[in-house]
Design a protein around this motif. Structure first.
Motif, PDB file in Angstrom:
ATOM      1  N   GLU A 107       0.493  -1.035  -0.076  1.00 37.84           N
ATOM      2  CA  GLU A 107       0.246  -0.124  -0.439  1.00 37.84           C
ATOM      3  C   GLU A 107       0.803   1.013   0.156  1.00 37.84           C
ATOM      4  N   ARG A 108       1.956   1.745   0.682  1.00 40.04           N
ATOM      5  CA  ARG A 108       2.501   2.207   1.090  1.00 40.04           C
ATOM      6  C   ARG A 108       3.787   2.786   0.135  1.00 40.04           C
ATOM      7  N   PHE A 109       4.735   1.928  -0.038  1.00 42.45           N
ATOM      8  CA  PHE A 109       5.539   1.983  -1.600  1.00 42.45           C
ATOM      9  C   PHE A 109       5.510   1.274  -2.774  1.00 42.45           C
ATOM     10  N   LYS A 110       3.876   0.530  -2.631  1.00 45.46           N
ATOM     11  CA  LYS A 110       3.657  -0.434  -4.022  1.00 45.46           C
ATOM     12  C   LYS A 110       4.704  -1.205  -4.550  1.00 45.46           C
ATOM     13  N   GLN A 111       5.728  -1.960  -3.499  1.00 42.88           N
ATOM     14  CA  GLN A 111       6.274  -3.440  -3.384  1.00 42.88           C
ATOM     15  C   GLN A 111       6.183  -4.209  -2.837  1.00 42.88           C
ATOM     16  N   LYS A 112       6.620  -5.184  -3.360  1.00 39.81           N
ATOM     17  CA  LYS A 112       5.656  -6.662  -2.586  1.00 39.81           C
ATOM     18  C   LYS A 112       7.420  -6.331  -1.681  1.00 39.81           C
ATOM     19  N   TRP A 113       6.512  -6.937  -0.607  1.00 39.30           N
ATOM     20  CA  TRP A 113       7.725  -8.044   0.631  1.00 39.30           C
ATOM     21  C   TRP A 113       8.551  -8.807   0.160  1.00 39.30           C
ATOM     22  N   TYR A 114      10.321  -8.864  -0.017  1.00 37.76           N
ATOM     23  CA  TYR A 114      11.190  -9.431   0.232  1.00 37.76           C
ATOM     24  C   TYR A 114      11.553 -10.059   1.510  1.00 37.76           C
ATOM     25  N   ALA A 115      12.153 -11.436   1.416  1.00 40.33           N
ATOM     26  CA  ALA A 115      12.769 -12.272   2.525  1.00 40.33           C
ATOM     27  C   ALA A 115      12.951 -11.856   2.629  1.00 40.33           C
ATOM     28  N   GLY A 116      14.573 -10.720   2.607  1.00 38.15           N
ATOM     29  CA  GLY A 116      15.030  -9.360   3.476  1.00 38.15           C
ATOM     30  C   GLY A 116      14.165  -8.742   3.981  1.00 38.15           C
ATOM     31  N   ASP A 117      13.336  -8.413   4.500  1.00 37.28           N
ATOM     32  CA  ASP A 117      12.127  -7.213   4.818  1.00 37.28           C
ATOM     33  C   ASP A 117      12.130  -8.169   6.201  1.00 37.28           C
ATOM     34  N   THR A 118      11.417  -9.388   6.055  1.00 38.63           N
ATOM     35  CA  THR A 118      11.446 -10.451   6.998  1.00 38.63           C
ATOM     36  C   THR A 118      13.163 -10.438   7.579  1.00 38.63           C
ATOM     37  N   LEU A 119      13.675 -10.554   7.462  1.00 41.86           N
ATOM     38  CA  LEU A 119      15.539 -10.652   8.253  1.00 41.86           C
ATOM     39  C   LEU A 119      15.146  -9.380   8.510  1.00 41.86           C
ATOM     40  N   ASN A 120      15.328  -8.297   8.237  1.00 35.98           N
ATOM     41  CA  ASN A 120      14.970  -6.809   8.908  1.00 35.98           C
ATOM     42  C   ASN A 120      14.711  -7.122  10.346  1.00 35.98           C
ATOM     43  N   MET A 121      12.968  -7.309   9.897  1.00 29.73           N
ATOM     44  CA  MET A 121      12.090  -7.212  11.145  1.00 29.73           C
ATOM     45  C   MET A 121      12.505  -8.265  11.836  1.00 29.73           C
ATOM     46  N   SER A 122      12.640  -9.185  11.982  1.00 28.17           N
ATOM     47  CA  SER A 122      13.550 -10.337  13.050  1.00 28.17           C
ATOM     48  C   SER A 122      14.531  -9.070  14.256  1.00 28.17           C
TER      49      SER A 122
END
Lengths: 367, 585
Positions: B416-431
């Protein structure tokens, strides 16, 4: 559709009295605006409200009031829906939640409610098949107004709740409800008063209500305001200072001078004679309305007129009684005079309804 | 209708009566008493002399006064009453006020022509005597007693307490029915703002009829001003002072809470300001100092701003992984210093690698590789779910306006915010609490308290309202937001990891250790390239019977273990002492 012959039965006395009252109101508003430029804008707005009021008045006069009986349920429940809406998403101001924002306007459902109660209660009372003075039909009438009154009191809008009780009282009286029941419920209301006082009212409401009897209850608010109001009115003496010549208004002691306290300007600038003239104009409207009521073709029309007259008379009495210090401060405007769109349109619509019932009186003329 | 004829007559009579009664009343007011009222109107005889109420006192949890009032005497003029400009000139000369200034003040807009206009604030005792000696001749000159706000410890807890200022139109319209008046001083921010209707008090004053010659006066009615209700805060003055001292003007925040009920013991945002300067209008210089300060002293870093919480977030990732059985309690990981995703390599903060590590050591040494792996196994949805359960990404319910909700990202939100899909790397950063994750120090303190007890509380800041007479008129009870959706064995492992972070020789949080008390905690170092990282520390103590949880945050403060942990130590020491733990009675 609309029978032009009906116009011959139009009451030609009410309209001129009404127009004079409206003129007096605009003049008084203009006079208060001298001291406070912010109110100047309101003069133009009030004239627009009056024009809108006339449109509603004509519309209400054109509609056959008997047709309203068929829409009884829709009117009743639409009214309840509006009152619930205002409680949920209403716009609050001064500690109460009374308005629904509609574009540039603020709709005040409790104003509309006065009219819907008059119409639907008249339908109910005129349709009672059994003895009107029986206990069950009396309770039916109470049930009828219980929900709207509770919703209005919850806003809280004490003034309008009282107006509706006055409407109920007038209509029950005329419809022939049991005298015992009327007396008993008046007694019950009095008996309940301490409870309402203890649990139903907020502190500032209590201060206002007692301020007119006891200056110590609210010496810096109600009592000061009333003293200033009495000084302004009293100083008008017999003939007043002359229109636009009053000196008290620019002291701005009254925050609501253009609405509820508008008569202080009339009292000061036009004196006792001006006050009497105003009362006479109101009296003419009530008197002609009373005639329409007595000559009405059916009970339905007579009861609607009763409700309308009860509403107007109660407004006049409570408002003028309040600012002259013989009635508590409840925030009830003076019909056709006080500034305000919702009240203006409501009162004008009521007059329209009244004229419409008058046009359809039983003495049909065949010429 | 004919059967109702008597009723109709009664109704008509009632209508007539309403008109007649009002006419009679007008006759009484305008004809019988008209002369009296006309005289009163002509002489502007009726005046309202107001006495401003003092605001309620704000106490800390032990009854120390944090905010009170002082009294000032102002000279005011009621222009309508002075009659001639001679007396104004006389007073101006007496008090050495330039004529021009008086004229300027008198010409300013005011509530009503009868409202007094202040021409000199804060009279000295000599000046008061001078004016009082001439009082009889100086009609329309008043000395007003004005209570004004006094912040006893100047900048202490400035963001939390807030400041006061003159009421604006909007607020006046909103609160007029409660007795608010033009020119009133009201709370603008913090506790002062949020609890203003309690603190405000009721005006006193009198209605005075100045006789026809203006020499005699008669009080028609009067009432005493009533001081506003006082507030008993949960805040502890001494812990707050230690926290602010430890922050030492660096941009950052400290929040300490009682884990058993969510009571806020300290909530410091640094740098602070002295709210006393807002009491009178701000001087140009004072405003410039505040607005051009590089660290924005008005910003509330404790509860109104959020940053990536870095590795302090790992307590949430570990809880989620254990609860979801995505990892076994005894599982071992190998950290080579980096973690590979297709096409991208993620590094551990320790580039040389931690070697073979279990979960507890992973927490103690804050090994990123372990948490990358846990995050990958869990996925974004699950991490999001548990972070929310810990109260992140939503307002905690602090009773002050403007609290931040922080941010817990999700795939939908990113789309919604960036018109970008979620990457596996985003999950790693989040963790590891980086990337899009943002939390306020208050949220992290409450989440840490939840680790300690398994229960997430709403922050309790005001414990009670006290009447001017000293009676408790209202008590605020702790509010449990939720019990964490975690098994006891899950929490036990997370807590052991946090204990090891302080106790273990290789633990990152060793500098938070308090002598004689077992502390559990977690450091955080949130990258913010190219600038210095943000330093975090969260922890609670005592480990076995938790009482206090703390969160320390230093904006661009470097390594959490090096800079934030020592502050936590000092704050924990003080807070444990002050609320009386079993270990230090």
């Amino acid at each position: 559709m609309f029978d032009l012959r009906l116009l011959r039965r139009l009451d030609w006395v009410i309209l001129p009295a009404l127009i004079l009252l409206l003129g007096l109101g605009v003049a008084a508003l203009k006079s208060t605006a001298q001291a406070r430029p912010a109110i100047g804008l309101l003069v133009g707005k009030q004239i627009i409200w009056i024009a809108a009021g006339f449109a509603f008045m004509c519309l209400a006069a054109l509609i056959d009031y008997r047709a309203l009986a068929r829409w009884y349920h829709q009117i009743y429940w639409l009214n309840i829906a509006l009152l619930v809406t205002v409680l949920i998403l209403g716009h609050s101001s001064k500690g109460a939640q009374r308005w629904i924002p509609l574009g540039p306007f603020m709709l005040q459902p409790s104003e509309i409610c006065k009219l819907t109660v008059i119409v639907t209660l008249a339908v109910y009372l005129s349709s009672v098949k059994t003895d009107i003075s029986s206990f069950s039909s009396f309770m039916g009438a109470l049930k009828h107004i219980a929900l709207p009154i509770l919703l209005i009191a919850a806003q809280p809008d004490l003034g309008t709740a009282l107006v509706i009780i006055a409407i109920l009282g007038g209509m029950l009286l005329v419809s022939g409800a049991g005298a015992k029941h009327l007396a008993a419920s008046a007694g019950l209301l009095l008996a309940l008063f301490p409870l309402i006082w203890r649990y139903g009212l907020r502190d500032y409401q209590k201060r206002r209500l007692t301020g007119f009897l006891n200056p110590l209850a609210d010496p810096l608010g109600t009592s000061y305001q009333l003293n200033q109001s009495k000084i302004a009115i009293g100083s008008g003496r017999l003939f007043g200072q002359g229109l636009f010549q009053g000196s008290q208004k620019d002291l701005s002691f009254i925050p609501e001078q253009h609405t509820d306290f508008i008569f202080t300007v009339i009292g000061e600038e036009l004196g006792f004679m001006g006050g009497l003239a105003l009362l006479a104009l109101f009296g003419i409207i009530l008197w002609r309305g009373f005639l329409i009521m007595t000559e009405s073709e059916d009970i339905l029309g007579a009861l609607m007129v009763t409700g309308i007259l009860s509403m107007l008379a109660f407004h006049i009495f409570i408002n003028l009684g309040m600012i002259t210090g013989i009635m508590p401060t409840t925030g009830i405007p003076l019909p056709f005079i006080s500034y305000g769109g919702s009240a203006m349109i409501t009162d004008m619509t009521a007059i329209g309804l009244l004229l419409g019932i008058g046009m359809r009186r039983n003495k049909l003329m065949f010429f | 209708m004919h059967s109702q004829a008597p009723r109709i007559r009664t109704f008509g009579l009632l209508l007539l009566l309403t008109i007649a009664i009002i006419a009679a009343r007008l006759f009484q007011l305008q004809i019988i008493q008209g002369k009296k009222y006309a005289a009163m109107a002509k002489g502007n005889r009726l005046h309202l002399l107001l006495e401003k109420p003092a605001r309620g006192i704000i106490f800390d949890r032990h009854g120390h006064i944090l905010v009170s009032n002082r009294i000032r005497y102002d000279l005011a003029i009621v222009p309508r009453m002075t009659g001639s400009s001679k007396s104004i000139a006389e007073v101006a000369a007496m008090l050495h006020i330039p004529q021009k200034e008086v004229a300027l003040r008198l010409s300013a807009d005011r509530a009503t022509p009868l409202a007094p206009v202040v021409i000199k604030k804060g009279l000295t005792a000599e000046e008061i005597t001078l004016v009082m000696e001439r009082k009889d001749r100086l009609r329309g000159i008043l000395i007003e007693k004005i209570p004004y706000r006094f912040y006893v410890y100047e900048g202490l807890a400035s963001h939390l307490l807030g400041y006061v200022g003159e009421i604006d139109r909007e607020k006046l319209d909103k609160y007029r029915h409660l007795g608010y008046r033009m020119g009133d001083v009201i709370g603008k921010t913090g506790v002062e703002g949020a609890f203003d209707t309690i603190l405000h008090g009721l005006h006193g004053g009198s209605q005075v009829d100045y006789g026809s010659a203006g020499t005699s006066s008669r009080v028609l009615a009067s009432m005493e001003a009533v001081r506003g209700g006082s507030l008993l805060l949960s805040l502890d003055r001494d812990t707050q002072a230690v926290a602010e001292e430890a922050l030492a003007g660096r941009p950052g925040a400290v929040v300490a809470v009682d884990v058993r009920n969510g009571e806020i013991l300290a909530m410091a945002s640094s740098p602070g300001y002295d709210p006393n300067i807002f009491v009178d209008s701000l001087t140009r210089n004072e405003w410039r100092n505040l607005s051009s300060h590089p660290y924005h002293p008005l910003q509330n870093r404790a509860s109104h701003s959020a940053w990536p919480p870095g590795s302090t977030f790992k307590m949430i990732t570990l809880s989620a992984a254990l609860q979801e059985r995505a990892v076994l309690a005894g599982e071992c990981f190998y950290c080579s210093g980096s973690y590979k995703l297709p096409g991208r390599r993620f590094r551990c903060w320790d580039l040389s690698g931690h070697g073979s590590v279990g979960l507890v050591e992973g927490m103690a040494q804050s090994c990123d590789i372990v948490f990358y792996e846990l995050g990958r196994r869990l996925g974004e949805r699950s991490l999001h779910h548990y972070a929310k359960a810990f109260g992140l990404g939503e307002k905690s319910g602090l009773p002050l306006s403007g609290e931040t909700a922080g941010k817990i990202p999700s795939a939908d939100w990113k789309e919604e915010r960036f018109k970008q899909k979620w990457y596996a790397g985003d999950t790693l950063n989040m963790s590891i609490g980086q990337g899009f994750v943002q939390a306020s120090p208050l949220q992290m303190a409450l989440a840490t308290a939840a680790v300690a007890t398994g229960k997430l509380y709403k922050p309790l800041l005001v414990k009670a309202v006290i009447s001017p007479g000293g009676a408790i008129v209202r008590k605020y009870e702790p509010v449990l937001r939720r019990s964490l959706p975690l098994r006891q064995d899950v929490l036990a492992i997370v807590r052991r990891g946090m204990l090891a972070a302080i106790k273990d020789p290789k633990g990152t949080g060793k500098l938070a250790a308090v002598e004689g008390v077992e502390v559990a905690g977690k450091t955080g170092t949130a990258e913010d390239p190219p600038r210095r990282p943000h330093a975090w520390f969260v922890g609670y103590a005592p480990y076995a019977a938790p009482r206090v949880a703390v969160c320390v945050f230093l904006e661009q403060g470097g390594h959490g273990g090096a800079t934030a942990a020592p502050i936590a130590r000092r704050v924990l020491e003080k807070a444990l002492f002050t609320i009386g733990t079993p270990l230090s009675p």
